[in-house]
Design a protein around this motif. Structure first.
Motif, mmCIF file in Angstrom:
data_model
loop_
_atom_site.group_PDB
_atom_site.id
_atom_site.type_symbol
_atom_site.label_atom_id
_atom_site.label_comp_id
_atom_site.label_asym_id
_atom_site.label_seq_id
_atom_site.Cartn_x
_atom_site.Cartn_y
_atom_site.Cartn_z
ATOM 1 N N PRO A 1 0.809 -1.234 0.000
ATOM 2 C CA PRO A 1 0.000 0.000 0.000
ATOM 3 C C PRO A 1 0.834 1.271 0.000
ATOM 4 C CG PRO A 1 -0.103 -1.109 2.136
ATOM 5 C CD PRO A 1 0.517 -2.073 1.179
ATOM 6 N N VAL A 2 2.082 1.217 0.469
ATOM 7 C CA VAL A 2 2.941 2.395 0.416
ATOM 8 C C VAL A 2 3.170 2.813 -1.030
ATOM 9 C CG1 VAL A 2 5.323 3.161 0.762
ATOM 10 C CG2 VAL A 2 4.073 2.114 2.642
ATOM 11 N N ARG A 3 3.406 1.836 -1.896
ATOM 12 C CA ARG A 3 3.568 2.172 -3.320
ATOM 13 C C ARG A 3 2.251 2.638 -3.920
ATOM 14 N NH1 ARG A 3 2.934 -0.034 -8.458
ATOM 15 N NH2 ARG A 3 4.424 0.853 -9.942
ATOM 16 N N THR A 4 1.155 1.969 -3.547
ATOM 17 C CA THR A 4 -0.157 2.353 -4.082
ATOM 18 C C THR A 4 -0.480 3.796 -3.761
ATOM 19 O OG1 THR A 4 -0.969 0.076 -3.884
ATOM 20 C CG2 THR A 4 -2.618 1.829 -4.031
ATOM 21 N N ILE A 5 -0.274 4.184 -2.506
ATOM 22 C CA ILE A 5 -0.626 5.552 -2.107
ATOM 23 C C ILE A 5 0.323 6.558 -2.742
ATOM 24 C CG2 ILE A 5 0.751 5.967 -0.015
ATOM 25 C CD1 ILE A 5 -3.043 6.483 -0.345
ATOM 26 N N ASN A 6 1.582 6.166 -2.932
ATOM 27 C CA ASN A 6 2.533 7.068 -3.575
ATOM 28 C C ASN A 6 2.147 7.321 -5.027
ATOM 29 O OD1 ASN A 6 4.934 8.641 -3.540
ATOM 30 N ND2 ASN A 6 6.022 7.001 -4.609
ATOM 31 N N GLU A 7 1.755 6.264 -5.726
ATOM 32 C CA GLU A 7 1.365 6.417 -7.124
ATOM 33 C C GLU A 7 0.100 7.254 -7.257
ATOM 34 O OE1 GLU A 7 3.308 5.485 -9.678
ATOM 35 O OE2 GLU A 7 4.688 4.965 -8.054
ATOM 36 N N LYS A 8 -0.838 7.073 -6.331
ATOM 37 C CA LYS A 8 -2.069 7.868 -6.377
ATOM 38 C C LYS A 8 -1.780 9.337 -6.079
ATOM 39 C CE LYS A 8 -5.467 4.264 -5.281
ATOM 40 N NZ LYS A 8 -6.300 4.513 -6.485
ATOM 41 N N LEU A 9 -0.874 9.576 -5.139
ATOM 42 C CA LEU A 9 -0.500 10.946 -4.808
ATOM 43 C C LEU A 9 0.160 11.631 -5.995
ATOM 44 C CD1 LEU A 9 -0.083 13.210 -2.705
ATOM 45 C CD2 LEU A 9 1.989 12.030 -1.979
ATOM 46 N N ASP B 1 -1.680 0.543 13.657
ATOM 47 C CA ASP B 1 -0.337 0.245 14.148
ATOM 48 C C ASP B 1 0.634 0.233 12.976
ATOM 49 O OD1 ASP B 1 2.037 -1.043 15.164
ATOM 50 O OD2 ASP B 1 0.832 -1.813 16.817
ATOM 51 N N TRP B 2 1.618 1.137 12.988
ATOM 52 C CA TRP B 2 2.544 1.266 11.859
ATOM 53 C C TRP B 2 3.386 0.007 11.662
ATOM 54 C CZ3 TRP B 2 7.740 0.596 12.410
ATOM 55 C CH2 TRP B 2 8.270 0.689 13.702
ATOM 56 N N ARG B 3 3.587 -0.758 12.732
ATOM 57 C CA ARG B 3 4.460 -1.939 12.624
ATOM 58 C C ARG B 3 3.917 -2.967 11.645
ATOM 59 N NH1 ARG B 3 4.588 -3.826 18.655
ATOM 60 N NH2 ARG B 3 2.375 -3.428 18.310
ATOM 61 N N ILE B 4 2.589 -3.001 11.477
ATOM 62 C CA ILE B 4 2.007 -4.000 10.582
ATOM 63 C C ILE B 4 2.394 -3.730 9.128
ATOM 64 C CG2 ILE B 4 -0.208 -2.911 10.011
ATOM 65 C CD1 ILE B 4 0.285 -6.529 11.181
ATOM 66 N N LEU B 5 2.775 -2.485 8.805
ATOM 67 C CA LEU B 5 3.209 -2.174 7.439
ATOM 68 C C LEU B 5 4.504 -2.907 7.079
ATOM 69 C CD1 LEU B 5 2.629 1.693 7.314
ATOM 70 C CD2 LEU B 5 1.077 -0.105 6.576
ATOM 71 N N TRP B 6 5.278 -3.273 8.093
ATOM 72 C CA TRP B 6 6.571 -3.895 7.861
ATOM 73 C C TRP B 6 6.541 -5.397 8.111
ATOM 74 C CZ3 TRP B 6 10.575 -1.096 5.894
ATOM 75 C CH2 TRP B 6 10.441 0.300 5.912
ATOM 76 N N GLU C 1 2.351 -12.893 5.035
ATOM 77 C CA GLU C 1 1.791 -12.741 3.691
ATOM 78 C C GLU C 1 0.335 -12.297 3.723
ATOM 79 O OE1 GLU C 1 2.378 -16.475 1.812
ATOM 80 O OE2 GLU C 1 4.564 -16.234 1.627
ATOM 81 N N ARG C 2 -0.359 -12.520 4.829
ATOM 82 C CA ARG C 2 -1.763 -12.141 4.904
ATOM 83 C C ARG C 2 -1.959 -10.625 4.816
ATOM 84 N NH1 ARG C 2 -3.249 -15.766 10.078
ATOM 85 N NH2 ARG C 2 -1.065 -15.232 10.495
ATOM 86 N N PHE C 3 -0.933 -9.873 5.171
ATOM 87 C CA PHE C 3 -1.054 -8.423 5.085
ATOM 88 C C PHE C 3 -1.242 -7.982 3.640
ATOM 89 C CE2 PHE C 3 1.038 -4.274 4.444
ATOM 90 C CZ PHE C 3 0.179 -3.493 5.199
ATOM 91 N N LEU C 4 -0.351 -8.408 2.760
ATOM 92 C CA LEU C 4 -0.458 -8.002 1.355
ATOM 93 C C LEU C 4 -1.642 -8.663 0.664
ATOM 94 C CD1 LEU C 4 3.254 -7.891 0.139
ATOM 95 C CD2 LEU C 4 1.778 -6.003 0.853
ATOM 96 N N ASP C 5 -2.086 -9.827 1.144
ATOM 97 C CA ASP C 5 -3.246 -10.492 0.548
ATOM 98 C C ASP C 5 -4.496 -9.627 0.650
ATOM 99 O OD1 ASP C 5 -1.708 -12.649 -0.098
ATOM 100 O OD2 ASP C 5 -2.368 -13.906 1.568
ATOM 101 N N HIS C 6 -4.511 -8.720 1.603
ATOM 102 C CA HIS C 6 -5.696 -7.888 1.812
ATOM 103 C C HIS C 6 -5.884 -6.860 0.697
ATOM 104 C CE1 HIS C 6 -8.616 -5.346 4.003
ATOM 105 N NE2 HIS C 6 -7.924 -4.339 3.527
ATOM 106 N N PHE C 7 -4.787 -6.435 0.073
ATOM 107 C CA PHE C 7 -4.837 -5.280 -0.817
ATOM 108 C C PHE C 7 -5.069 -5.706 -2.259
ATOM 109 C CE2 PHE C 7 -2.364 -4.143 2.878
ATOM 110 C CZ PHE C 7 -3.000 -2.971 3.278
ATOM 111 N N PRO D 1 -11.338 -0.415 3.934
ATOM 112 C CA PRO D 1 -10.855 -0.461 5.323
ATOM 113 C C PRO D 1 -10.098 -1.753 5.581
ATOM 114 C CG PRO D 1 -13.116 0.330 5.263
ATOM 115 C CD PRO D 1 -12.786 -0.112 3.864
ATOM 116 N N PHE D 2 -8.951 -1.621 6.202
ATOM 117 C CA PHE D 2 -8.100 -2.791 6.452
ATOM 118 C C PHE D 2 -8.666 -3.626 7.589
ATOM 119 C CE2 PHE D 2 -4.463 -4.709 8.739
ATOM 120 C CZ PHE D 2 -4.015 -5.551 7.739
#
Length: 619
Positions: free
Chosen positions: A241-249, A498-503, A507-513, A520-521
């Protein structure tokens, strides 16, 4: 259809197993077990009927199976189960909560041996027993079965919880302990679904290599940053999502401005010659991570086997601060390795970008990459995050109008990202303001989150804007630099608390996006337990005390499992004058199953480490 294996333990009259077997499709194998022997149930007509139903469906029934010794029961089969069910576990008669907790803990530990990698453990508990916020009414923690904490002892996390409705399982009749006629009260019962967490492992040394001219330098990554270097979140093939939001910005600003995207250099900066007064405005102290690279004298293949080696993708050339794609740098030989630090903001590159021969006034120059800094442990103080820097130069004669145009489009783009339309619900928007600084020229980008984080959060700073910068090379131009913290922006947009979940490496984290969608996450670890430990120590009068370093050591030792550090007491001895500090540490994590025992081990390690690093004396 994918084949599935189901295991049911602690069955009473086998009515649940029989009903479940009749609702499974082809390819599903079911094994129902109970602790009693067959002879103990021979006189139960309900059991006999359900046993026949199971056999008619091809299910397997085993007797005398101890749910706390599942590996032993299925050792010869070597099976891994996709689902394990345990409905209303109980030690029997008037067993207290402590004994039932121990039963759960031993069961979860046993499940870890026979559960598939993506398997689930379903545990149904009576109203209030679990001790989670999902219970209503909720029991006091010490009076509950503490189901999430017990599951952590088996390396499992709670991923879902929902009402246990016996009506959805036709023919199911709840029985008491060891098939006693007295049944459990299932009204208000909850089904808890557990999954595997990331393994709890010791942090391993991480080595990075950087090419400098015609040879290589290697350096040990600071322990607090292990797992945060070379993750590639902004790479083209990333769906983070960091890349996604950067590209949208960037896409939002591209509608108005001509873009010039630059490749981000290696995050190492030399000790001297790179100071820049322009930096983020932080409310809390911070410090750089210092690095002393060593010139490699042995072949790359002979480095220590237990160290993880990473090559930095962009080379550091001749100690230059900036090595941007397409630029020709002057080659200078070096005499010996020197001291570096990891960049704390991309703003240190702003003047270098302006001075590039290819700089185009009127265009929007963009640089994106990770940055690093030592800071306090706090929900919104990030030791590593991704930043995007926008640089815009325009004619002084049109300064007011050009600056206004850029600021308005930046604000509109950010506001559009922060505004969400919930499914079948209202539109939610976080208020966004550019708050002026003391010089009346520069700003910080502040957001008042909507229904996000602690209530005391008034303004969350997600970026800064510099309009006071000048350049001797372009006397006829004015400039604006805008820096955005992408990680905080992601947290606000997706509702990630929680910012830690971004790091996380889960694999379930990226599966959400889903590409192109912002929803909403949904966290995959619910109600993780927290543990509190206090620590007190005497300070070394000659060396002093660096509180930022204290927090940094805590990050490193705990692998980011300490969520808060609070100063409880500052005491000065009336006779000796020595100063003592007492801190309270709270342990909690979302992607690993943290047990009380593991938190205690970390706390003891932290006690030893601060004595070594900070030269304090424990009390």
């Amino acid at each position: 259809m994918v084949a599935r294996r189901l295991l049911l333990v602690g069955e009473g009259n086998f009515s649940f197993a029989a009903a479940l077997s009749e609702n499974q499709g082809p390819g599903t194998s079911l094994i129902a077990t109970c602790p009693q022997e067959l002879t103990d149930l021979a006189g139960d007509s309900v059991f006999q009927e359900n046993l026949q139903r199971l056999r008619d469906r091809g299910a397997e029934v085993r007797f005398g199976v101890d749910c706390t010794q599942l590996a032993e029961a299925f050792a010869e089969d070597g099976w891994k189960f996709d689902r394990i069910y345990f409905n209303f576990p109980h030690c029997g008669r008037k067993a207290g909560v402590a004994k039932n907790r121990e039963l759960l803990a031993r069961f979860f530990q046993s499940c870890a041996d026979v559960l598939a990698e993506r398997g689930e453990v379903h545990v149904a508990l009576c109203r209030g027993q679990g001790g989670t916020p999902a219970d209503y009414p909720r029991r006091e923690w010490h009076n509950s079965w503490q189901v999430v904490a017990m599951a952590a002892r088996g390396g499992l996390i709670l991923s879902n919880v929902h009402p246990f409705t016996s009506g959805t399982v036709p023919g199911y009749k709840c029985t008491g302990y060891r098939s006693q006629n007295k049944s459990f009260h299932v009204e208000g019962a909850l089904n808890h679904v557990f999954t595997r967490s990331l393994p709890f492992e010791e942090s391993q040394p991480m080595i990075c290599r950087v090419r400098l001219d015609d040879h290589w330098l290697s350096f040990t990554v600071p322990e607090a940053l292990v797992g945060k270097i070379n993750r590639g979140f902004l790479e083209t093939n990333s769906n983070h999502p960091v890349r996604t939001i950067n590209e949208k910005l960037i896409a939002g600003l591209s509608k108005t401005f001509l873009l010039w995207r630059l490749k981000c250099p290696t995050p190492l900066l030399p000790e001297k010659g790179c100071d820049n007064p322009i930096a983020w405005s932080f409310d809390s102290p911070s410090a750089p991570f210092w690095i002393i690279p060593q010139e490699e004298k042995i072949p790359h293949s002979e480095l220590l086997a237990d160290e993880t080696i990473y090559d930095m993708k962009d080379f550091l050339v001749s100690f230059s601060r900036l090595h941007l794609q397409g630029e020709q740098e002057t080659q200078k030989k070096i005499q010996s390795p020197t001291k570096f630090h990891l960049r704390s903001s991309l703003l240190v590159y702003a003047q270098d970008i302006i001075q590039r021969p290819s700089f185009l006034p009127g265009s929007l120059h963009i640089l994106s990459g990770p940055v690093f800094r030592k800071c306090f442990i706090s929900p919104f103080m990030l030791p590593a995050f991704h930043e995007t820097l926008f640089i815009h130069g325009f004619n002084k004669e049109m300064s007011d109008s050009c600056l206004h145009l850029f600021l308005e489009h930046l604000k509109c783009t950010l506001h559009g990202l922060l505004t969400q339309k919930l499914p079948d619900g209202p539109e939610l928007s976080s208020s966004l303001i550019f708050k002026p600084q003391e010089n009346k020229k520069d700003y910080v980008i502040c957001v008042k989150p909507h229904n996000f984080g602690p209530d005391e959060i008034v303004d969350l700073v997600i970026g800064s804007i510099i309009t006071s910068a000048t350049s001797q090379l372009y006397q006829d131009l004015d400039f604006v630099f805008a820096s955005v913290n992408l990680d905080l922006l992601v947290m606000l947009v997706w509702g990630i608390s929680d910012w830690r979940i971004l790091w996380t490496f889960d694999e379930r984290f990226l599966d959400h996006f889903v590409p192109g969608k912002i929803e909403p996450f949904k966290i995959f670890s619910l109600y993780p337990p927290s543990y509190v430990h206090d620590i007190s120590f005497w300070l070394d009068e000659e060396r002093g005390f660096d509180e930022v370093e204290f927090h940094t050591v805590a990050r490193a030792v705990s692998q980011e499992m300490i969520t808060s550090i609070q100063l409880l007491n500052h005491f000065q001895h009336p006779q000796t004058g020595r100063v003592s500090l007492c801190y309270r540490l709270t342990y909690q994590t979302y992607d690993r199953a943290l047990s009380h025992q593991q938190a205690t081990v970390i706390q003891n390690r932290f006690r030893n480490e601060i004595q070594r690093c900070l030269h304090v004396t424990l009390r």
